[in-house]
Design a protein around this motif. Sequence first.
Motif, PDB file in Angstrom:
ATOM      1  N   MET A   1     -10.433 -13.843  -7.564  1.00 28.58           N
ATOM      2  CA  MET A   1      -9.319 -13.132  -6.947  1.00 28.58           C
ATOM      3  C   MET A   1      -8.066 -13.350  -7.769  1.00 28.58           C
ATOM      4  SD  MET A   1      -7.947 -13.409  -2.998  1.00 28.58           S
ATOM      5  CE  MET A   1      -7.375 -15.105  -3.203  1.00 28.58           C
ATOM      6  N   ASP A   2      -7.245 -12.350  -7.888  1.00 25.99           N
ATOM      7  CA  ASP A   2      -6.036 -12.461  -8.681  1.00 25.99           C
ATOM      8  C   ASP A   2      -5.060 -13.439  -8.051  1.00 25.99           C
ATOM      9  OD1 ASP A   2      -6.452 -10.598 -10.833  1.00 25.99           O
ATOM     10  OD2 ASP A   2      -6.426  -9.036  -9.283  1.00 25.99           O
ATOM     11  N   GLN A   3      -4.177 -13.950  -8.898  1.00 29.56           N
ATOM     12  CA  GLN A   3      -3.130 -14.852  -8.448  1.00 29.56           C
ATOM     13  C   GLN A   3      -2.162 -14.099  -7.549  1.00 29.56           C
ATOM     14  OE1 GLN A   3      -2.494 -18.184  -9.682  1.00 29.56           O
ATOM     15  NE2 GLN A   3      -4.554 -18.178 -10.483  1.00 29.56           N
ATOM     16  N   THR A   7       7.509 -12.590  -7.643  1.00 26.75           N
ATOM     17  CA  THR A   7       8.534 -11.588  -7.922  1.00 26.75           C
ATOM     18  C   THR A   7       9.714 -11.802  -6.995  1.00 26.75           C
ATOM     19  OG1 THR A   7       9.033  -9.236  -7.920  1.00 26.75           O
ATOM     20  CG2 THR A   7       7.391  -9.976  -6.340  1.00 26.75           C
ATOM     21  N   VAL A   8      10.848 -11.225  -7.362  1.00 29.21           N
ATOM     22  CA  VAL A   8      12.037 -11.324  -6.516  1.00 29.21           C
ATOM     23  C   VAL A   8      12.148 -10.078  -5.633  1.00 29.21           C
ATOM     24  CG1 VAL A   8      13.294 -12.779  -8.112  1.00 29.21           C
ATOM     25  CG2 VAL A   8      13.451 -10.291  -8.352  1.00 29.21           C
ATOM     26  N   SER A   9      11.089  -9.294  -5.563  1.00 34.65           N
ATOM     27  CA  SER A   9      11.104  -8.096  -4.747  1.00 34.65           C
ATOM     28  C   SER A   9      11.389  -8.437  -3.286  1.00 34.65           C
ATOM     29  CB  SER A   9       9.756  -7.377  -4.846  1.00 34.65           C
ATOM     30  OG  SER A   9       9.681  -6.322  -3.927  1.00 34.65           O
ATOM     31  N   ARG A  10      11.981  -7.448  -2.568  1.00 40.65           N
ATOM     32  CA  ARG A  10      12.233  -7.619  -1.145  1.00 40.65           C
ATOM     33  C   ARG A  10      10.988  -7.352  -0.315  1.00 40.65           C
ATOM     34  NH1 ARG A  10      17.279  -4.203   0.685  1.00 40.65           N
ATOM     35  NH2 ARG A  10      16.666  -5.205   2.643  1.00 40.65           N
ATOM     36  N   VAL A  11       9.924  -6.875  -0.948  1.00 40.63           N
ATOM     37  CA  VAL A  11       8.676  -6.644  -0.224  1.00 40.63           C
ATOM     38  C   VAL A  11       8.127  -8.003   0.227  1.00 40.63           C
ATOM     39  CG1 VAL A  11       6.333  -5.741  -0.381  1.00 40.63           C
ATOM     40  CG2 VAL A  11       8.201  -4.576  -1.576  1.00 40.63           C
ATOM     41  N   PRO A  12       7.778  -8.148   1.511  1.00 42.46           N
ATOM     42  CA  PRO A  12       7.269  -9.436   2.004  1.00 42.46           C
ATOM     43  C   PRO A  12       6.084  -9.936   1.188  1.00 42.46           C
ATOM     44  CG  PRO A  12       7.743  -7.970   3.847  1.00 42.46           C
ATOM     45  CD  PRO A  12       7.902  -7.154   2.592  1.00 42.46           C
ATOM     46  N   ALA A  13       5.996 -11.257   1.054  1.00 45.14           N
ATOM     47  CA  ALA A  13       4.965 -11.862   0.215  1.00 45.14           C
ATOM     48  C   ALA A  13       3.560 -11.516   0.681  1.00 45.14           C
ATOM     49  CB  ALA A  13       5.152 -13.387   0.202  1.00 45.14           C
ATOM     50  N   GLU A  14       3.354 -11.435   2.015  1.00 45.75           N
ATOM     51  CA  GLU A  14       1.995 -11.151   2.486  1.00 45.75           C
ATOM     52  C   GLU A  14       1.540  -9.761   2.077  1.00 45.75           C
ATOM     53  OE1 GLU A  14       4.822 -10.681   6.103  1.00 45.75           O
ATOM     54  OE2 GLU A  14       4.585 -11.980   4.346  1.00 45.75           O
ATOM     55  N   ILE A  15       2.467  -8.821   2.035  1.00 43.82           N
ATOM     56  CA  ILE A  15       2.109  -7.462   1.614  1.00 43.82           C
ATOM     57  C   ILE A  15       1.827  -7.436   0.116  1.00 43.82           C
ATOM     58  CG2 ILE A  15       2.967  -5.096   1.353  1.00 43.82           C
ATOM     59  CD1 ILE A  15       4.503  -5.469   3.953  1.00 43.82           C
ATOM     60  N   ARG A  16       2.649  -8.128  -0.655  1.00 43.38           N
ATOM     61  CA  ARG A  16       2.434  -8.158  -2.112  1.00 43.38           C
ATOM     62  C   ARG A  16       1.115  -8.839  -2.448  1.00 43.38           C
ATOM     63  NH1 ARG A  16       6.225 -11.476  -4.054  1.00 43.38           N
ATOM     64  NH2 ARG A  16       7.433 -11.814  -2.161  1.00 43.38           N
ATOM     65  N   ASN A  17       0.826  -9.902  -1.749  1.00 45.74           N
ATOM     66  CA  ASN A  17      -0.434 -10.607  -2.007  1.00 45.74           C
ATOM     67  C   ASN A  17      -1.638  -9.761  -1.603  1.00 45.74           C
ATOM     68  OD1 ASN A  17       0.867 -12.843  -3.028  1.00 45.74           O
ATOM     69  ND2 ASN A  17       0.957 -13.894  -1.052  1.00 45.74           N
ATOM     70  N   SER A  18      -1.475  -8.966  -0.524  1.00 46.23           N
ATOM     71  CA  SER A  18      -2.559  -8.066  -0.114  1.00 46.23           C
ATOM     72  C   SER A  18      -2.797  -7.003  -1.181  1.00 46.23           C
ATOM     73  CB  SER A  18      -2.198  -7.407   1.223  1.00 46.23           C
ATOM     74  OG  SER A  18      -3.172  -6.449   1.587  1.00 46.23           O
ATOM     75  N   TRP A  19      -1.706  -6.480  -1.738  1.00 48.39           N
ATOM     76  CA  TRP A  19      -1.846  -5.506  -2.825  1.00 48.39           C
ATOM     77  C   TRP A  19      -2.538  -6.135  -4.043  1.00 48.39           C
ATOM     78  CZ3 TRP A  19       3.856  -3.462  -2.487  1.00 48.39           C
ATOM     79  CH2 TRP A  19       3.940  -2.516  -1.450  1.00 48.39           C
ATOM     80  N   THR A  21      -4.639  -8.547  -4.065  1.00 44.55           N
ATOM     81  CA  THR A  21      -6.054  -8.743  -3.774  1.00 44.55           C
ATOM     82  C   THR A  21      -6.846  -7.451  -3.972  1.00 44.55           C
ATOM     83  OG1 THR A  21      -5.542 -10.485  -2.177  1.00 44.55           O
ATOM     84  CG2 THR A  21      -7.707  -9.438  -1.994  1.00 44.55           C
ATOM     85  N   ARG A  22      -6.249  -6.324  -3.538  1.00 45.73           N
ATOM     86  CA  ARG A  22      -6.963  -5.055  -3.580  1.00 45.73           C
ATOM     87  C   ARG A  22      -6.868  -4.362  -4.943  1.00 45.73           C
ATOM     88  NH1 ARG A  22      -4.119  -4.133   1.214  1.00 45.73           N
ATOM     89  NH2 ARG A  22      -3.129  -2.250   0.356  1.00 45.73           N
ATOM     90  N   HIS A  23      -5.726  -4.515  -5.626  1.00 43.46           N
ATOM     91  CA  HIS A  23      -5.489  -3.705  -6.821  1.00 43.46           C
ATOM     92  C   HIS A  23      -5.212  -4.514  -8.090  1.00 43.46           C
ATOM     93  CE1 HIS A  23      -5.226  -0.474  -3.923  1.00 43.46           C
ATOM     94  NE2 HIS A  23      -4.187  -1.049  -3.332  1.00 43.46           N
ATOM     95  N   GLY A  24      -5.029  -5.810  -7.951  1.00 44.72           N
ATOM     96  CA  GLY A  24      -4.698  -6.622  -9.115  1.00 44.72           C
ATOM     97  C   GLY A  24      -3.197  -6.903  -9.179  1.00 44.72           C
ATOM     98  N   THR A  25      -2.849  -7.970  -9.905  1.00 43.58           N
ATOM     99  CA  THR A  25      -1.465  -8.425  -9.946  1.00 43.58           C
ATOM    100  C   THR A  25      -0.523  -7.386 -10.553  1.00 43.58           C
ATOM    101  OG1 THR A  25      -2.202 -10.717 -10.160  1.00 43.58           O
ATOM    102  CG2 THR A  25       0.062 -10.236 -10.816  1.00 43.58           C
ATOM    103  N   GLU A  26      -0.943  -6.786 -11.675  1.00 47.66           N
ATOM    104  CA  GLU A  26      -0.052  -5.833 -12.347  1.00 47.66           C
ATOM    105  C   GLU A  26       0.246  -4.630 -11.459  1.00 47.66           C
ATOM    106  OE1 GLU A  26       0.148  -3.149 -16.457  1.00 47.66           O
ATOM    107  OE2 GLU A  26      -1.428  -4.659 -16.182  1.00 47.66           O
ATOM    108  N   ALA A  27      -0.780  -4.086 -10.802  1.00 45.33           N
ATOM    109  CA  ALA A  27      -0.574  -2.945  -9.913  1.00 45.33           C
ATOM    110  C   ALA A  27       0.300  -3.335  -8.730  1.00 45.33           C
ATOM    111  CB  ALA A  27      -1.917  -2.404  -9.427  1.00 45.33           C
ATOM    112  N   ALA A  28       0.102  -4.550  -8.219  1.00 45.42           N
ATOM    113  CA  ALA A  28       0.907  -5.015  -7.088  1.00 45.42           C
ATOM    114  C   ALA A  28       2.383  -5.123  -7.474  1.00 45.42           C
ATOM    115  CB  ALA A  28       0.393  -6.370  -6.602  1.00 45.42           C
ATOM    116  N   GLU A  29       2.639  -5.573  -8.685  1.00 43.01           N
ATOM    117  CA  GLU A  29       4.029  -5.665  -9.154  1.00 43.01           C
ATOM    118  C   GLU A  29       4.658  -4.278  -9.253  1.00 43.01           C
ATOM    119  OE1 GLU A  29       3.654  -7.764 -12.796  1.00 43.01           O
ATOM    120  OE2 GLU A  29       3.723  -9.755 -11.845  1.00 43.01           O
ATOM    121  N   ARG A  30       3.864  -3.319  -9.720  1.00 43.91           N
ATOM    122  CA  ARG A  30       4.385  -1.952  -9.830  1.00 43.91           C
ATOM    123  C   ARG A  30       4.639  -1.344  -8.453  1.00 43.91           C
ATOM    124  NH1 ARG A  30       0.485   0.376 -14.701  1.00 43.91           N
ATOM    125  NH2 ARG A  30       1.486  -0.802 -16.410  1.00 43.91           N
ATOM    126  N   LEU A  31       3.740  -1.608  -7.505  1.00 45.92           N
ATOM    127  CA  LEU A  31       3.945  -1.113  -6.142  1.00 45.92           C
ATOM    128  C   LEU A  31       5.200  -1.726  -5.527  1.00 45.92           C
ATOM    129  CD1 LEU A  31       0.260  -1.196  -4.839  1.00 45.92           C
ATOM    130  CD2 LEU A  31       1.690   0.848  -5.094  1.00 45.92           C
TER     131      LEU A  31
END
Length: 357
Positions: A1-3, A7-19, A21-31
Motif C-alpha cells: 500500500m502506498d505511503q 501535504t499542506v493541503s486543506r483536504v482532510p488527511a483521511e480523505i487524502r489517505n483514502s485517495w 490507497t485507491r489511486h497512489g500517492t502521486e494521484a492523491a496529491e494531484r486530487l
Amino acid sequence: MDQAVETVSRVPAEIRNSWATRHGTEAAERLAAAEDFADAIKQATVPPNTTDTYTKGWKVWQRFCAENGLPELEGSRGALVAYVAWLLDRGRATPGRDGTRGYAPTSAHSHLTATIVGLRERGHPATKDAHSEARARLEAIATQLAKQGERRGRGKAPAADLGNLHRIAAACDDTPTGRRDLALVLIGFHFASRASEISGLLLADITVHARGIKVAVVTGKTKRSVRTVAIPYNNDEPEICAARAWQRWLDAYGRTNQTAPAFPRIDRWGHIGGAMAPDSVTTAVARVAQRSGVPIRWTGHSLRSGLATEGRKNGKDPVNIARQGGWAPGSKAMLGYMQLADEWDDNAAAGLRRTEH
C-alpha cells in the motif's frame, strides 16, 4: 500500500489517505491540489460582502461552542438545534437596539447558513437532516416569538418613492457633493441597486447614449445581478431624470480616467477621494433623505425596494422589473416589495359591493 500523503493541503488527511490507497500517492496529491485550486477559485469569485457575512457568522458559532463546551467541527443535529435556540434567546454579544440579547430570525438564519458553510469548508459537513431540523426549529421558535408580540430587527427597508425623489431633487444643491448625491440616489433607484453595487461602479461602467444612460453592474451578488441595464431620459419629470443628473455630476467631477470611481468620497472641504464604501453609500442615502424631509428613514436598500414597488404601481411587467433589478423571475424578495404596492391598490377587500342574483 502506498505511503500516506504528506501535504499542506486543506483536504482532510483521511480523505487524502483514502485517495492514496485507491489511486497512489502521486494521484492523491494531484486530487488534493485540484481541491485546493477549486477552493481558491471559489474564494476569488464569492462577493466580499458574502465572505464577510460568513466570517462573522462562523465567529458567532465559535462563541456558542466555547460557551457551551461543544467542539467547533461537529455540527450534529442536537448542536445545531441548540445553536438556533441560543441565537434567538441570547446569542448577541451585546444587546440590540430593542434591548434584547437574541438575534432577529433573519440574522439567525444568516448565522446558521454561515455555520453550515464553515463546517463544509473545514471538511466536517453537517448532514442534510441536521441542517433541515435546525432550520425547522428556528422557524418554529420565531413563530412563537411573533405570537408573543416580539418584533426584532429593522424589518424591510422603506421603499423609495417618486414623490420623495422629487423632494431630494429639490433639496440637493449645485455643489459637487449635491450633484453626486442626486446622481447616486436617482441612478441607484432606477436600476434597483444594492449599496455594494453603487460602491463598485467605475466611470467606464456608466455610458451615455442617445436615449439615456446604460449601467454595467459588474459587482452583483449573483449571476443574474451582474447585468447591464438601460435608464431612459425622463422627459415627463426631468427633475428626477437619472441620465440628466449623471451628466451634471460628470461636469462637476471633471475626471476622464475611466478607472476612477463613479461615486467617490467627497470631504467637507470638497476634496475628492477614492470610491465610497457600501456603508458610506447607505449613510449618504439616509443623510440625503433626512435632509430633504423624507418622513421615513431610508437606507441603502430603499433604492432597491423602491423600483420594484413603483414599477408595480405603474403597471410595469414583473419580468422587466426583475431584469432591471437583477432578480430571478418570481423572486420572493421582489414579490415582497411589490406587495407594498398591491396591499392597497389590488386589495381583495377593497370596493366590495352587493351583486344581483
